[in-house]
Design a protein around this motif. Sequence first.
Motif, PDB file in Angstrom:
ATOM      1  N   LEU A  50     -20.818   7.669  40.862  1.00  0.00           N
ATOM      2  CA  LEU A  50     -20.880   6.456  41.178  1.00  0.00           C
ATOM      3  C   LEU A  50     -21.369   6.411  42.779  1.00  0.00           C
ATOM      4  O   LEU A  50     -22.097   5.733  42.855  1.00  0.00           O
ATOM      5  N   LEU A  51     -20.831   7.273  43.689  1.00  0.00           N
ATOM      6  CA  LEU A  51     -21.486   7.292  45.042  1.00  0.00           C
ATOM      7  C   LEU A  51     -22.895   7.528  44.943  1.00  0.00           C
ATOM      8  O   LEU A  51     -23.692   6.875  45.675  1.00  0.00           O
ATOM      9  N   TYR A  52     -23.385   8.486  44.037  1.00  0.00           N
ATOM     10  CA  TYR A  52     -24.777   8.756  43.990  1.00  0.00           C
ATOM     11  C   TYR A  52     -25.796   7.450  43.638  1.00  0.00           C
ATOM     12  O   TYR A  52     -26.649   7.391  44.237  1.00  0.00           O
ATOM     13  N   TYR A  53     -25.176   6.943  42.684  1.00  0.00           N
ATOM     14  CA  TYR A  53     -25.924   5.909  42.026  1.00  0.00           C
ATOM     15  C   TYR A  53     -26.035   4.726  42.952  1.00  0.00           C
ATOM     16  O   TYR A  53     -27.343   4.259  43.250  1.00  0.00           O
ATOM     17  N   PHE A  54     -25.042   4.494  43.837  1.00  0.00           N
ATOM     18  CA  PHE A  54     -25.202   3.239  44.706  1.00  0.00           C
ATOM     19  C   PHE A  54     -25.952   3.691  45.847  1.00  0.00           C
ATOM     20  O   PHE A  54     -26.789   2.877  46.416  1.00  0.00           O
ATOM     21  N   HIS A  55     -25.741   5.003  46.289  1.00  0.00           N
ATOM     22  CA  HIS A  55     -26.606   5.366  47.377  1.00  0.00           C
ATOM     23  C   HIS A  55     -28.179   5.373  47.085  1.00  0.00           C
ATOM     24  O   HIS A  55     -28.928   4.920  47.965  1.00  0.00           O
ATOM     25  N   GLU A  56     -28.708   5.699  45.728  1.00  0.00           N
ATOM     26  CA  GLU A  56     -29.896   5.811  45.288  1.00  0.00           C
ATOM     27  C   GLU A  56     -30.600   4.503  45.243  1.00  0.00           C
ATOM     28  O   GLU A  56     -31.430   4.367  45.833  1.00  0.00           O
TER      29      GLU A  56
END
Length: 75
Positions: A50-56
Motif C-alpha cells: 500500500l505504501l509503495y502504491y501511494f508513493h508511486e
Amino acid sequence: MVEDKKRSIVKAISWRTLGTVDTMLISFIVTGSPLAAISIGGFELITKTLLYYFHERAWNKIDFGREKTHLEYQI
C-alpha cells in the motif's frame, strides 16, 4: 508520460513479493521461527504494498526528472 494505475499496481506487487521473500528470510535467520518469519513477512507485504502504491502514484504527478519525448511534443 503518465503511467496507468494498473502498471503501478503490478509494479507494487512484483517489488513487494521480492521484498517480502527477503524479509521472511531475514526474519527466519534472526528468530529461527518459520511462523514468526511468515507472520512478519505477511504483515510487511500488506503495509509496504500500500505504501509503495501511494508513493508511486504521488511521484507520477511530479514532472521532476522527466523529459518529454519527440512524440509528446507533437501532441
